[in-house]
Design an enzyme around this catalytic site. Structure first.
Site: not given
Ligand code: AHR
Length: 543
Positions: A67, A112, A212-213, A284, A336, A393
């Site tokens: 990212e 993000n 994304n999200e 996560y 992720e 990542q």
């Protein structure tokens, strides 16, 4: 807190009815620390049969993520001022490391970040590209690295791009324009622009993430599930008008902690099921006192919670499939996943309007690496429906690899990830595992030993990956090869140590590194070995 229990863990219910002769099987395979045969009740029995497979393994299960965040791209991948970089400004040591690991697919440019990104800022002559305030991380993006640099880097490391699209501030039209820029040969506005930018051949990028999200209130352009589902549908349609061969991934829930968990997924898919191929999951894991009480035995069970998340998300996908009477079955993109909880809030997530600020530079210890091993086992066991996953990542930012001005460091989590990349090949085997268990609050009985295995029909090689969650005791594992036993041990290594909190640094890079595991022998269709307490072990056999 541990209760002695014995359960069979498998994706099936059969009870193991196999007889075994214990003492005759103790050979050199039994690690030297063991002086007397173990109590047979404590032996972990694993049953493998090369005819009983979960699914062929899609290599994209071991993808990763880069990212525009912190020092992932700038300094990590792209550092034109460094003596370690080549003519394009790419770090040569990073290129050779990623190439050697064989990372199959890399998601880019966010995260993000992507939800406020204008891809046009990152293409064309570098001197004309704007310095932009990235509002997701409050950092400056010089845009010196953009789509074409990423594609060139992917080629250099031998990986496939997984392109993220801005469905926050971006429009479906802009998403389709990027597809046209990347994938059409010539003769249209955007393909000709790419050619003007010096790239004659189209990239033919196959896989794309639709935002994304978007369920997260922190996300730029956050919207309701219905709004997002309709926007994703529109983007998918416009993108496929440009290139019908695309594989598209809709944004699923950001994790089970979300109040809209699963309901978001259901509503999104009601809007766009027919237009997408996969649904994303993110997660996560943490061993923060507020989450696990800092209890490492609970933390090491968390990969089972990842499996629950996978099962729940698949249930929603299949529910919507039923509603729609669709012949199509979606796959999951766990794009992720990692351990991440220390470098998280406050200044760790604030770029202070700097270029390449030090953000999310999580330092990984031994227990993190053990859980990452378990998480890889969980992904393998779900390879029938999880076709893509990204360790989040890759460089510097919550990453297995860190860089500084003089070189790179392999963090603890590098090792299980690299083992999966090297030794998980072919098809995933359905391992029946009979292991003693321990109690984890709100999870129930958790097996001490967690196993995943692969077999490669092409060369007959077998790989096995064993997590021992027991913090104080080794366990004897007996593999029962139910059809054919493998040949020679080609590779064996174990990651373990007395200090679960030990970590590597540039000054002490070898505090947590794999050790040789010896060569367990196979006698009469059984292989026995002992896995140390707090360990993750890999063994690869020839045919
Ligand atoms: O990987 C770090 C961040 O975590 C990503 O930008 C976002 O998608 C997730 O919340």
């Amino acid at each position: 807190m541990f209760s002695a229990d014995r359960r069979i863990f498998l994706h099936q219910t059969a009870k193991a009815g196999v007889a075994w002769g214990v003492s005759s099987l103790f050979g050199s395979a039994f690690r030297s620390a063991q002086t007397s045969p173990p109590n047979t009740d404590d032996i972990v029995r694993v049953y493998l049969d090369s005819r009983r497979v979960v699914a062929p393994l899609d290599r994209n299960l071991f993808g990763s993520f880069l990212e525009h965040l912190g020092r992932a791209i700038y300094e990590g991948v792209y550092d034109p001022g460094s003596k370690l970089s080549e003519a394009n400004g790419f770090r040569k040591d990073v290129i050779s490391e990623i190439r050697q690991m064989g990372v199959p697919i890399v998601r880019y440019p966010g995260g993000n970040f992507v939800s406020g990104y204008n891809w046009l800022d990152g293409v064309g002559p570098k001197e004309s590209r704007p310095r932009v305030l990235d509002k997701a991380w409050n950092a400056i993006n010089t845009n010196q690295f953009g789509t074409n640099e990423f594609m060139a880097w992917c080629k250099a490391v031998g990986t496939e791009p997984l392109m993220g699209l801005n469905l926050g501030t971006g429009t479906p039209e802009e998403a389709a324009a990027l597809v046209e820029y990347c994938n059409l040969d010539q003769g249209t506005k955007w393909s000709d622009l790419r050619r003007k930018h010096g790239v004659a051949e189209p990239y033919k990028v196959k896989r794309w993430c639709l935002g994304n999200e978007m369920d997260g209130p922190w996300q730029i352009g956050h919207m309701t599930a219905t709004e997002y589902g309709m926007k994703a549908q529109d983007a998918a349609r416009q993108m496929r008008y440009v290139d019908p061969a695309l594989q598209l991934i809709a944004c699923g829930s950001s994790g089970p902690f979300m109040p809209t968990y699963l309901e978001w997924d259901r509503e999104v898919l009601e809007q766009c099921y027919d237009y997408v191929d996969g649904l994303s999951l993110h997660r996560y894991f943490t061993n923060a006192p507020a989450d696990t009480g800092g209890d490492s035995s609970k933390f090491l069970a968390m990969n089972l919670s990842m499996e629950q998340q996978i099962a729940e998300t698949l249930a929603v996908c299949d529910l919507v499939r039923g509603h729609k009477r669709s012949p199509k079955q979606l796959w999951l993109s766990f794009d992720e996943w990692n351990v991440w909880y220390r470098a998280r809030n406050g200044d760790h997530a604030n770029g202070h309007h700097q270029e390449a600020p030090h953000l999310l530079e999580e330092v990984y210890n031994l227990e993190d690496a053990l859980l990452v091993g378990g998480l890889l086992n969980s992904l393998l066991r779900n390879a029938n429906r999880v076709k893509l996953a990204c360790l989040a990542q890759l460089i510097n930012v919550i990453a297995p690899i860190s860089t500084n001005a003089t070189g790179l460091l392999q963090q603890t989590i590098y090792y299980p990830y690299n083992w999966a990349l090297q030794y998980a090949r072919g098809s995933v085997l359905m391992a029946l595992v009979e292991s003693p268990t321990y109690e984890v609050v709100r999870m129930g009985q958790v097996p001490y030993v967690d196993v995943a295995a692969t077999t490669n029909p092409q060369d007959g090689k077998v790989g096995i990956f064993v997590l021992n969650r027991d913090l104080s005791k080794p366990h004897v594992v007996e593999i029962n090869w139910q059809d054919k036993a493998p040949g020679q041990v080609l590779v064996s290594a174990v990651l373990t140590g007395t200090d679960l909190k030990a970590f590597n640094t540039f000054e002490s890079p070898r505090k947590v590194v794999p050790q040789d595991f010896g060569k367990p022998s196979t006698v009469a269709g059984r292989t026995r070995f002992e896995v140390p307490a707090r360990s993750y072990t890999v063994i690869q056999w020839s045919a």
